[in-house]
Enzyme design. Structure first.
Site, PDB file in Angstrom:
ATOM      1  N   GLN A   1      40.242 -38.508 -12.555  1.00 59.31           N
ATOM      2  CA  GLN A   1      40.895 -37.490 -11.872  1.00 59.31           C
ATOM      3  C   GLN A   1      41.271 -36.236 -12.711  1.00 59.31           C
ATOM      4  OE1 GLN A   1      44.610 -39.980  -9.985  1.00 59.31           O
ATOM      5  NE2 GLN A   1      43.333 -41.620 -11.741  1.00 59.31           N
TER       6      GLN A   1
ATOM      7  N   HIS B   1      38.959 -34.992  -8.802  1.00 66.04           N
ATOM      8  CA  HIS B   1      39.805 -33.656  -8.293  1.00 66.04           C
ATOM      9  C   HIS B   1      39.241 -32.417  -8.571  1.00 66.04           C
ATOM     10  CE1 HIS B   1      43.279 -36.656  -8.068  1.00 66.04           C
ATOM     11  NE2 HIS B   1      42.567 -36.692  -6.746  1.00 66.04           N
TER      12      HIS B   1
END
Length: 360
Positions: free
Chosen positions: A128, A155
């Site tokens: 992430q 992300h």
């Protein structure tokens, strides 16, 4: 699927953390979990704390402040004057906060994970984090094409910028554009560097600065758009903002990584964003063994089928790699070097936000 502002449910955030296990217990349990290989690893901001990057939901983290309001995707890309004002605020703060992320170095956990990747124990990594530290840890041992195939930045990344017409540029070049357009802020950054200071920086490169006139900040326009006859200041880093959808190919690959692994190992994440939490849920639905290494409450606490160990990854990951790899940990020069590498430079317990002088 759009990324919403991540939260830990109130019922969990208010509950004290569970008992921390001893390093010996954690090493034995995690080594046993990893030893058969084909493990998918999902990491979060907690992995990068020892590199000096403060986690959003850790101690003094921004998301622990209920008044913290990030900029949403629709605000950043708004083509009106209101949107331009959001871009002035975002890019000034990010301009100041990017250098500490850019200059951060992998810590012991990053290198231990890289060793597991190099040994093919962890053939799939989903992170992430947008700081690129996993890539820094393994780039001397693996090609860019290998990293693109085996490592997924769920992300996105802070190290690239693109306009809303798709023109991509590396972040260092964009920083230079900002410096040229804002010499007063370039001087401020230079003063910080000479003083050995840095602003309090969040995992996405954002900093909090108060009492600043954002209207004086010049947002660079896309030069490629200018060559094509367009005036375009709608540019954003190549990461996913709150309210923005994760690309279908990224979402599909994240699911495929879960489906192709035999077990899922989660490190340094509260799973507060649903984009990550749903991957754990998918693994549990598929009856994959799952193990989490994290300190503090998470969105997944109490889920049937999830085992959680509370201890800092930096305390145990090197020894886990040595246990899992045995003689390979000393005989393979690349792995041996990885297990001797990594900084330990966590953020100070308290750091004041650096406030520019009036007129900056």
């Amino acid at each position: 699927m759009r990324v919403s502002v991540p939260t830990i449910p109130t019922r969990l955030a208010s509950v004290p953390s569970g008992p921390t296990v001893s390093p010996a217990v954690a090493v034995e349990r995690i080594s046993s979990f990893l030893q058969h290989g084909n493990v998918c690893l999902l990491t979060g901001a907690g992995v990068s704390v020892d590199s000096g990057i403060r986690a959003y939901r850790g101690k003094d983290g921004r998301y622990m402040n209920p008044n913290y309001k990030p900029i949403f995707y629709h605000e950043l890309v708004d083509g009106t004057e209101k949107g331009f004002a959001f871009r002035q605020r975002y890019w000034l703060r990010s301009y100041l906060g990017y250098p500490p992320v850019r200059d951060a170095q992998p810590n012991k956990t990053h290198y231990a994970i890289a060793a597991l990747q190099h040994a093919s124990i962890v053939p799939r990594l989903i992170t992430q984090n947008v700081d690129g530290l996993h890539h820094k840890a393994i780039r001397s041992a693996r090609s860019r094409s290998w990293m693109d195939e085996h490592m997924l930045e769920l992300h996105g990344t802070l190290h690239k910028v693109h306009c809303n017409r798709g023109h991509l540029v590396d972040r260092e070049t964009f920083q230079d554009w900002i410096s040229a357009a804002n010499p007063q802020w370039k001087a401020f950054v230079d003063d910080l560097e000479r003083a050995g200071q840095q602003p309090r920086t969040n995992p996405d490169g954002d900093v909090a600065i108060e009492d600043v006139d954002y209207t004086t900040f010049n947002v660079p326009e896309c030069p490629t758009c200018a060559l094509e006859g367009y005036t375009n200041s709608v540019q954003k880093p190549a990461l996913i903002f709150f309210g923005e959808s994760i690309a279908k190919e990224v979402r599909d690959k994240s699911y495929a990584d879960i489906e192709q692994c035999d077990r899922l190992f989660l490190v340094g994440t509260t799973l507060a964003t649903f984009s990550a939490f749903r991957l754990l849920k998918h693994a549990l639905e598929l009856k994959k063994p799952t193990l989490m290494l994290n300190v503090g409450p998470t969105r997944a606490d109490g889920l049937p089928g999830l085992e959680k160990l509370e201890i800092r990854s930096g305390e145990v990951m090197r020894e886990i790699v040595r246990n899992v790899l045995g003689s390979q940990a000393t005989e393979d020069p690349i792995i041996r070097d990885m297990l001797c590498s990594g900084i330990y430079m966590p953020p100070p317990d308290h750091i004041e936000d650096i406030v520019p002088q009036s007129g900056s």
